[in-house]
Design a protein around this motif. Structure first.
Motif, PDB file in Angstrom:
ATOM      1  N   SER A 300     -30.505  39.619 -21.957  1.00  0.00           N
ATOM      2  CA  SER A 300     -30.907  41.015 -22.185  1.00  0.00           C
ATOM      3  C   SER A 300     -32.338  41.130 -22.690  1.00  0.00           C
ATOM      4  O   SER A 300     -32.982  42.160 -22.529  1.00  0.00           O
ATOM      5  N   GLY A 301     -32.843  40.061 -23.307  1.00  0.00           N
ATOM      6  CA  GLY A 301     -34.200  40.077 -23.848  1.00  0.00           C
ATOM      7  C   GLY A 301     -34.239  40.223 -25.351  1.00  0.00           C
ATOM      8  O   GLY A 301     -35.302  40.053 -25.960  1.00  0.00           O
ATOM      9  N   THR A 302     -33.110  40.527 -25.974  1.00  0.00           N
ATOM     10  CA  THR A 302     -33.092  40.674 -27.439  1.00  0.00           C
ATOM     11  C   THR A 302     -32.425  39.485 -28.120  1.00  0.00           C
ATOM     12  O   THR A 302     -32.196  39.511 -29.332  1.00  0.00           O
ATOM     13  N   GLU A 303     -32.109  38.431 -27.362  1.00  0.00           N
ATOM     14  CA  GLU A 303     -31.488  37.241 -27.946  1.00  0.00           C
ATOM     15  C   GLU A 303     -32.516  36.422 -28.728  1.00  0.00           C
ATOM     16  O   GLU A 303     -33.701  36.388 -28.392  1.00  0.00           O
ATOM     17  N   THR A 304     -32.054  35.747 -29.749  1.00  0.00           N
ATOM     18  CA  THR A 304     -32.912  34.828 -30.489  1.00  0.00           C
ATOM     19  C   THR A 304     -33.099  33.557 -29.665  1.00  0.00           C
ATOM     20  O   THR A 304     -32.359  33.308 -28.697  1.00  0.00           O
ATOM     21  N   LEU A 305     -34.067  32.740 -30.065  1.00  0.00           N
ATOM     22  CA  LEU A 305     -34.300  31.470 -29.373  1.00  0.00           C
ATOM     23  C   LEU A 305     -33.057  30.591 -29.439  1.00  0.00           C
ATOM     24  O   LEU A 305     -32.680  29.944 -28.453  1.00  0.00           O
ATOM     25  N   ASP A 306     -32.407  30.569 -30.583  1.00  0.00           N
ATOM     26  CA  ASP A 306     -31.197  29.764 -30.749  1.00  0.00           C
ATOM     27  C   ASP A 306     -30.101  30.229 -29.808  1.00  0.00           C
ATOM     28  O   ASP A 306     -29.419  29.413 -29.175  1.00  0.00           O
ATOM     29  N   GLU A 307     -29.931  31.532 -29.675  1.00  0.00           N
ATOM     30  CA  GLU A 307     -28.905  32.068 -28.779  1.00  0.00           C
ATOM     31  C   GLU A 307     -29.205  31.726 -27.326  1.00  0.00           C
ATOM     32  O   GLU A 307     -28.290  31.412 -26.539  1.00  0.00           O
ATOM     33  N   VAL A 308     -30.460  31.768 -26.951  1.00  0.00           N
ATOM     34  CA  VAL A 308     -30.842  31.443 -25.574  1.00  0.00           C
ATOM     35  C   VAL A 308     -30.533  29.990 -25.245  1.00  0.00           C
ATOM     36  O   VAL A 308     -29.940  29.668 -24.208  1.00  0.00           O
ATOM     37  N   PHE A 309     -30.894  29.077 -26.149  1.00  0.00           N
ATOM     38  CA  PHE A 309     -30.713  27.656 -25.836  1.00  0.00           C
ATOM     39  C   PHE A 309     -29.275  27.184 -25.984  1.00  0.00           C
ATOM     40  O   PHE A 309     -28.908  26.154 -25.413  1.00  0.00           O
ATOM     41  N   LYS A 310     -28.470  27.894 -26.712  1.00  0.00           N
ATOM     42  CA  LYS A 310     -27.046  27.561 -26.728  1.00  0.00           C
ATOM     43  C   LYS A 310     -26.450  27.726 -25.344  1.00  0.00           C
ATOM     44  O   LYS A 310     -25.575  26.963 -24.921  1.00  0.00           O
ATOM     45  N   VAL A 311     -26.933  28.733 -24.618  1.00  0.00           N
ATOM     46  CA  VAL A 311     -26.471  28.961 -23.242  1.00  0.00           C
ATOM     47  C   VAL A 311     -27.128  27.988 -22.275  1.00  0.00           C
ATOM     48  O   VAL A 311     -26.469  27.366 -21.435  1.00  0.00           O
ATOM     49  N   LEU A 312     -28.447  27.818 -22.395  1.00  0.00           N
ATOM     50  CA  LEU A 312     -29.167  26.965 -21.458  1.00  0.00           C
ATOM     51  C   LEU A 312     -28.721  25.505 -21.517  1.00  0.00           C
ATOM     52  O   LEU A 312     -28.640  24.829 -20.482  1.00  0.00           O
ATOM     53  N   THR A 313     -28.429  25.015 -22.703  1.00  0.00           N
ATOM     54  CA  THR A 313     -28.015  23.610 -22.801  1.00  0.00           C
ATOM     55  C   THR A 313     -26.610  23.392 -22.221  1.00  0.00           C
ATOM     56  O   THR A 313     -26.317  22.316 -21.705  1.00  0.00           O
ATOM     57  N   LEU A 314     -25.785  24.415 -22.297  1.00  0.00           N
ATOM     58  CA  LEU A 314     -24.452  24.306 -21.691  1.00  0.00           C
ATOM     59  C   LEU A 314     -24.537  24.206 -20.180  1.00  0.00           C
ATOM     60  O   LEU A 314     -23.787  23.475 -19.538  1.00  0.00           O
TER      61      LEU A 314
END
Length: 335
Positions: A300-314
């Motif tokens: 959405s664009g309002t996620e934190t960096l931590d939230e983004v990489f939790k998804v990307l690493t999965l």
């Protein structure tokens, strides 16, 4: 200027510099200074060493004008500015008065500034988390600032440019929720818990507030107040003080918030460079081969960096660590 008037002016200058001028005399001297205030401020661009050099050269020029040829006398520091004032008309009042007036001002310790500033560069979005947990996405060439005492009772942010706010609903003990106020010139936007965008460009006379969720109040502190809910927008003209309210498709108007956060089979290395700029963090790869992994994602664009990489690493069969402003990716390869 006749010699009698010149001598009178010099005596007033001397009293002003010694702090003995009365209110009328001080006002006259400071108005005279203002005649030069519109000139390019070249002194402010000088370093301390360069400024010291200017002072020494001024001293030399003054000494030449007040000491007859063939004679010399000591130049005492305590009388320097009184002598400078005496030849004010001869060597240029603007520069002398600038230096004198700056000496009379209180020194401001910039290192002790109470203001926190976040700035995005032109053509680039930037993600910011405020001390209360509220999330802000800055469009290109936007500035937000707030006091270091930004607290749970009064949350106030100043904005220049365009930004999207996702504000947390914050209770203060048993009291009512703490207000959240965004200042854009004389326009105030007050919220409790909501998501919306504000556009207030320095080069334009309009402030535009668009609400995607929740409720906000927009007022000019005088005669106009707008209450907006989801998919409503107000455009306030700061020159005419006219406000135009209408129903809009807020998701379309705030699509820029998501612009850098939707990617299809993008090399991880390229994506990392984009995220570095957005989140202001360094991203590195322990395994260089990971940079070639093709990544697909939608946020959405309002996620934190931590939230983004939790998804990307999965989705990329990788792991990450985040410490001291650096995110490090590791792993054998991509799925």
């Amino acid at each position: 200027m006749p010699s009698g008037n010149r001598n009178k002016f010099r005596s007033i200058v001397a009293r002003y510099l010694s702090g003995n001028a009365d209110e009328e005399e001080s006002d006259m001297i400071e108005k005279y200074y203002e005649l030069f205030a519109g000139k390019p401020d070249r002194l402010s661009k000088l370093s301390d060493d360069e400024l010291a050099d200017v002072r020494e050269r001024m001293k030399g020029n003054i000494a030449k004008r007040i000491t007859p040829p063939g004679r010399s006398r000591p130049f005492l520091p305590g009388v320097f500015w009184r002598v400078a004032a005496a030849v004010l008309i001869l060597i240029g009042a603007g520069w002398v008065f600038f230096l004198v007036r700056e000496q009379r001002k209180p020194v401001v310790n910039l290192s002790a500034s109470r203001t926190v500033v976040h700035q995005s560069v032109k053509g680039q979005t930037k993600f910011v988390i405020l001390p209360d947990g509220s999330r802000v996405v800055l469009h290109g060439d936007t500035r937000v600032e707030y006091d270091r005492d930004f607290n749970r009772q009064t949350r106030e942010v100043s904005l220049s440019g365009e930004a999207y706010f996702d504000v947390v609903h914050l209770n203060v003990g048993d009291r009512k929720p703490a207000s959240f106020v965004i200042k854009t010139g004389k326009i105030s936007t007050t919220v409790l818990g909501t998501a919306f965008s504000i556009k207030s460009l320095p080069s334009e006379s309009e402030v535009v507030v668009t609400v995607t969720r929740g409720k906000v109040r927009v007022d000019d502190g005088n005669k106009h107040t707008s209450l907006l809910t989801a998919n409503q927008q107000v455009t306030y003209n700061t020159r005419t003080t006219v406000a135009d309210e209408k129903v809009v498709k807020s998701q379309e108007l705030t699509a820029w918030v998501q612009a850098d956060m939707v990617f299809q089979e993008m090399p991880f290395g390229v994506l990392a460079e984009m995220l570095e700029k957005r989140y202001g963090v360094k991203i590195s790869f322990q395994n260089p081969r990971l940079q070639q992994c093709l990544i697909t994602g939608r946020f959405s664009g309002t996620e934190t960096l931590d939230e983004v990489f939790k998804v990307l690493t999965l989705t990329s069969n990788t792991k990450y660590t985040l410490e001291s402003g650096e995110l490090v990716l590791s792993g054998e390869g991509c799925r």
